[in-house]
Design a protein around this motif. Structure first.
Motif, PDB file in Angstrom:
ATOM      1  N   ASP A  48       0.887  -1.265  -0.074  1.00 32.91           N
ATOM      2  CA  ASP A  48       0.006  -0.227   0.154  1.00 32.91           C
ATOM      3  C   ASP A  48       0.827   1.162  -0.014  1.00 32.91           C
ATOM      4  O   ASP A  48       0.784   1.911   0.908  1.00 32.91           O
ATOM      5  CB  ASP A  48      -0.974  -0.095   1.137  1.00 32.91           C
ATOM      6  CG  ASP A  48      -1.847   1.361   1.314  1.00 32.91           C
ATOM      7  OD1 ASP A  48      -2.275   1.564   0.113  1.00 32.91           O
ATOM      8  OD2 ASP A  48      -2.192   1.580   2.304  1.00 32.91           O
ATOM      9  N   GLU A  49       1.680   1.214  -1.161  1.00 32.96           N
ATOM     10  CA  GLU A  49       2.518   2.488  -1.024  1.00 32.96           C
ATOM     11  C   GLU A  49       2.034   3.836  -0.914  1.00 32.96           C
ATOM     12  O   GLU A  49       2.465   4.738  -0.286  1.00 32.96           O
ATOM     13  CB  GLU A  49       3.401   2.620  -2.522  1.00 32.96           C
ATOM     14  CG  GLU A  49       4.552   1.352  -2.612  1.00 32.96           C
ATOM     15  CD  GLU A  49       5.000   1.410  -3.873  1.00 32.96           C
ATOM     16  OE1 GLU A  49       4.907   2.293  -4.811  1.00 32.96           O
ATOM     17  OE2 GLU A  49       5.763   0.544  -4.243  1.00 32.96           O
ATOM     18  N   SER A  50       0.810   3.929  -1.308  1.00 30.88           N
ATOM     19  CA  SER A  50      -0.138   5.476  -1.180  1.00 30.88           C
ATOM     20  C   SER A  50      -0.399   5.589   0.086  1.00 30.88           C
ATOM     21  O   SER A  50      -0.562   6.914   0.583  1.00 30.88           O
ATOM     22  CB  SER A  50      -1.186   5.418  -2.169  1.00 30.88           C
ATOM     23  OG  SER A  50      -2.260   4.828  -1.570  1.00 30.88           O
ATOM     24  N   GLY A  51      -0.659   4.434   0.963  1.00 28.96           N
ATOM     25  CA  GLY A  51      -1.355   4.702   2.239  1.00 28.96           C
ATOM     26  C   GLY A  51      -2.513   4.855   2.608  1.00 28.96           C
ATOM     27  O   GLY A  51      -2.923   4.847   3.660  1.00 28.96           O
ATOM     28  N   GLU A  52      -3.371   4.550   1.481  1.00 27.60           N
ATOM     29  CA  GLU A  52      -4.744   5.008   1.416  1.00 27.60           C
ATOM     30  C   GLU A  52      -5.455   3.950   2.207  1.00 27.60           C
ATOM     31  O   GLU A  52      -6.215   4.162   2.857  1.00 27.60           O
ATOM     32  CB  GLU A  52      -5.325   5.200  -0.098  1.00 27.60           C
ATOM     33  CG  GLU A  52      -6.623   5.648  -0.231  1.00 27.60           C
ATOM     34  CD  GLU A  52      -6.593   7.121   0.645  1.00 27.60           C
ATOM     35  OE1 GLU A  52      -7.620   7.469   0.858  1.00 27.60           O
ATOM     36  OE2 GLU A  52      -5.678   7.987   0.483  1.00 27.60           O
ATOM     37  N   TYR A  53      -5.113   2.403   1.938  1.00 23.52           N
ATOM     38  CA  TYR A  53      -5.776   1.310   2.430  1.00 23.52           C
ATOM     39  C   TYR A  53      -5.428   1.560   4.001  1.00 23.52           C
ATOM     40  O   TYR A  53      -6.345   1.519   4.724  1.00 23.52           O
ATOM     41  CB  TYR A  53      -5.330   0.210   2.001  1.00 23.52           C
ATOM     42  CG  TYR A  53      -5.594  -1.291   2.715  1.00 23.52           C
ATOM     43  CD1 TYR A  53      -6.923  -1.481   2.405  1.00 23.52           C
ATOM     44  CD2 TYR A  53      -4.842  -1.809   3.350  1.00 23.52           C
ATOM     45  CE1 TYR A  53      -7.328  -2.663   2.974  1.00 23.52           C
ATOM     46  CE2 TYR A  53      -5.420  -3.137   4.035  1.00 23.52           C
ATOM     47  CZ  TYR A  53      -6.759  -3.572   3.741  1.00 23.52           C
ATOM     48  OH  TYR A  53      -7.048  -4.587   4.526  1.00 23.52           O
ATOM     49  N   VAL A  54      -4.242   1.786   4.550  1.00 23.27           N
ATOM     50  CA  VAL A  54      -3.823   1.759   5.844  1.00 23.27           C
ATOM     51  C   VAL A  54      -4.819   2.972   6.574  1.00 23.27           C
ATOM     52  O   VAL A  54      -4.986   2.711   7.716  1.00 23.27           O
ATOM     53  CB  VAL A  54      -2.323   1.917   5.999  1.00 23.27           C
ATOM     54  CG1 VAL A  54      -2.019   2.174   7.563  1.00 23.27           C
ATOM     55  CG2 VAL A  54      -1.665   0.576   5.610  1.00 23.27           C
ATOM     56  N   ARG A 112     -20.097  -0.861   1.592  1.00 22.54           N
ATOM     57  CA  ARG A 112     -19.108   0.019   1.460  1.00 22.54           C
ATOM     58  C   ARG A 112     -17.985  -0.106   2.365  1.00 22.54           C
ATOM     59  O   ARG A 112     -16.840  -0.003   1.851  1.00 22.54           O
ATOM     60  CB  ARG A 112     -19.971   1.200   2.026  1.00 22.54           C
ATOM     61  CG  ARG A 112     -20.758   1.888   1.007  1.00 22.54           C
ATOM     62  CD  ARG A 112     -21.352   3.054   1.417  1.00 22.54           C
ATOM     63  NE  ARG A 112     -22.661   2.968   1.554  1.00 22.54           N
ATOM     64  CZ  ARG A 112     -23.271   3.362   2.568  1.00 22.54           C
ATOM     65  NH1 ARG A 112     -22.816   4.251   3.504  1.00 22.54           N
ATOM     66  NH2 ARG A 112     -24.646   2.992   2.840  1.00 22.54           N
ATOM     67  N   ALA A 113     -18.178  -0.720   3.679  1.00 22.96           N
ATOM     68  CA  ALA A 113     -17.005  -1.036   4.153  1.00 22.96           C
ATOM     69  C   ALA A 113     -15.993  -2.090   3.765  1.00 22.96           C
ATOM     70  O   ALA A 113     -14.669  -1.808   3.884  1.00 22.96           O
ATOM     71  CB  ALA A 113     -17.472  -1.434   5.874  1.00 22.96           C
ATOM     72  N   PHE A 114     -16.372  -3.008   3.084  1.00 23.84           N
ATOM     73  CA  PHE A 114     -15.597  -4.098   2.376  1.00 23.84           C
ATOM     74  C   PHE A 114     -14.974  -3.514   1.253  1.00 23.84           C
ATOM     75  O   PHE A 114     -13.703  -3.943   0.902  1.00 23.84           O
ATOM     76  CB  PHE A 114     -16.296  -5.334   1.969  1.00 23.84           C
ATOM     77  CG  PHE A 114     -17.031  -6.002   2.929  1.00 23.84           C
ATOM     78  CD1 PHE A 114     -16.149  -6.530   4.092  1.00 23.84           C
ATOM     79  CD2 PHE A 114     -18.237  -6.445   3.024  1.00 23.84           C
ATOM     80  CE1 PHE A 114     -16.907  -7.367   5.369  1.00 23.84           C
ATOM     81  CE2 PHE A 114     -18.827  -7.152   4.181  1.00 23.84           C
ATOM     82  CZ  PHE A 114     -18.197  -7.729   5.135  1.00 23.84           C
ATOM     83  N   ASN A 115     -15.219  -2.456   0.528  1.00 22.77           N
ATOM     84  CA  ASN A 115     -14.822  -1.806  -0.658  1.00 22.77           C
ATOM     85  C   ASN A 115     -13.871  -0.731  -0.476  1.00 22.77           C
ATOM     86  O   ASN A 115     -13.541   0.095  -1.166  1.00 22.77           O
ATOM     87  CB  ASN A 115     -15.928  -1.481  -1.605  1.00 22.77           C
ATOM     88  CG  ASN A 115     -16.686  -2.702  -2.169  1.00 22.77           C
ATOM     89  OD1 ASN A 115     -15.864  -3.840  -2.440  1.00 22.77           O
ATOM     90  ND2 ASN A 115     -17.963  -2.515  -2.372  1.00 22.77           N
ATOM     91  N   LYS A 116     -13.534  -0.467   0.945  1.00 23.25           N
ATOM     92  CA  LYS A 116     -12.619   0.622   1.136  1.00 23.25           C
ATOM     93  C   LYS A 116     -11.050   0.145   1.046  1.00 23.25           C
ATOM     94  O   LYS A 116     -10.103   0.578   1.686  1.00 23.25           O
ATOM     95  CB  LYS A 116     -12.718   0.849   2.606  1.00 23.25           C
ATOM     96  CG  LYS A 116     -13.903   2.090   2.976  1.00 23.25           C
ATOM     97  CD  LYS A 116     -13.785   2.464   4.265  1.00 23.25           C
ATOM     98  CE  LYS A 116     -15.079   3.341   4.355  1.00 23.25           C
ATOM     99  NZ  LYS A 116     -15.085   4.175   5.596  1.00 23.25           N
ATOM    100  N   LYS A 117     -10.771  -0.583   0.213  1.00 22.70           N
ATOM    101  CA  LYS A 117      -9.517  -1.130  -0.182  1.00 22.70           C
ATOM    102  C   LYS A 117      -8.708   0.161  -1.063  1.00 22.70           C
ATOM    103  O   LYS A 117      -9.302   0.642  -1.814  1.00 22.70           O
ATOM    104  CB  LYS A 117      -9.448  -2.439  -0.971  1.00 22.70           C
ATOM    105  CG  LYS A 117      -9.946  -3.620   0.204  1.00 22.70           C
ATOM    106  CD  LYS A 117     -10.057  -4.761  -0.666  1.00 22.70           C
ATOM    107  CE  LYS A 117     -10.584  -5.855   0.481  1.00 22.70           C
ATOM    108  NZ  LYS A 117     -10.862  -7.116  -0.075  1.00 22.70           N
TER     109      LYS A 117
END
Length: 92
Positions: free
Chosen positions: A27-33, A87-92
């Motif tokens: 997760d190089e962008s850090g968005e998922y984390v 929606r929660a499952f698709n926050k990747k």
């Protein structure tokens, strides 16, 4: 169950996201984390949970424990869980 006659026992470990350097690459962008940070597990806590269940008849460990409840409800009512939690499952 197939290996039980040979004295072999297995335990599945189903962890949620664990705070490791894996995400530095994955997760190089850090968005998922950023989206799941509050759910990330401490590696020491995960290790202790697994070690504490070794040499027991535990077949499966799901961490955090509430994720096991989610899987249980999904098996009973997949459509409802998908509608409420999609929606929660698709926050990747």
């Amino acid at each position: 169950m197939e290996l039980a006659p040979y004295g072999i026992k297995l335990m599945a470990v189903n962890p949620g996201p664990i705070q490791t350097n894996f995400f530095d690459v994955a997760d190089e962008s850090g968005e998922y984390v950023k989206n799941i940070k509050r759910f990330m597990l401490d590696p020491q806590t995960v290790a202790k949970s697994v070690v504490n269940k070794l040499l027991t008849n535990t077949r499966e460990i799901t961490l955090p424990r509430w994720m096991g409840a989610g899987a249980f409800f999904y098996s009973l009512m997949p459509g409802v869980v998908e509608k409420l939690g999609g929606r929660a499952f698709n926050k990747k």
